[in-house]
Structures are given as structure tokens and as C-alpha cells.
Write a protein that holds these residues in place. Structure first.
Motif: not given
Length: 94
Positions: A19-26, A36-45, A47-51
Motif C-alpha cells: 500500500c501507499a503507506d508501506g503496509s501490506l495487504y493479503c 488489483v485494478r479494483t483495489h486501486n479504484a477504491g472498490k477492493g477490500g 483496508y485498501t480503500r484508504s491506503h
């Protein structure tokens, strides 16, 4: 392993995102590039929406969904340092 960036790439994958803050998401999916595209569009998990943005840094392909889900469970229980070792080993194979 085949390149997951292919638009038609399907399978059963366990993956790690940085993630942008260096954290990891599994997570796991059966359409890696699309996920991956879905996560970057803010529609994934949640957690990833805000990272965002996230970058794919590791993946494994499995024959079945159950195997991918089992591996996700295993990877989520690893320490951060152990996950970094997975990523390093994976990067050296590319």
C-alpha cells in the motif's frame, strides 16, 4: 508463473499488495489483474480503500480456489518480516 497483467489471466491466486503507506495487504482472487485494478479504484477490500495506491508485489497461483484461500490464511498469519522475505524471494525469481 504466467504474467498476471494479461487481460484474460484467470486462475486462483493468493497475493500481497504494498500500500501507499508501506503496509501490506493479503488476499485471494481468481482474476488477479482485475482485482488489483479494483483495489486501486477504491472498490477492493475495505483496508485498501484508504491506503491507495497499491502495487502487486507477490502472488502464487493454485489449481483450486480452496488452495488459494488456504494459502491466504497462512500468509496472513506470517509476521511482517516473514512477508517481506516472501516478497524478496519472489522478486528475485522475476
Amino acid at each position: 508463473m504466467e504474467d498476471p497483467s494479461k487481460e484474460t489471466q484467470t486462475g486462483n491466486y493468493t497475493y500481497l499488495l504494498r500500500c501507499a503507506d508501506g503496509s501490506l495487504y493479503c488476499g485471494w482472487t481468481n482474476h488477479l489483474a482485475e482485482r488489483v485494478r479494483t483495489h486501486n479504484a477504491g472498490k477492493g477490500g475495505k483496508y485498501t480503500r484508504s491506503h491507495r495506491p497499491v502495487t502487486l508485489v507477490y502472488y502464487e497461483e493454485f489449481a483450486t480456489r480452496q488452495e488459494a484461500m488456504r494459502r491466504e490464511w497462512e500468509v496472513k498469519r506470517l509476521t511482517h518480516a516473514e512477508k517481506l522475505k516472501l516478497i524478496q524471494g519472489f522478486a528475485s525469481k522475476l
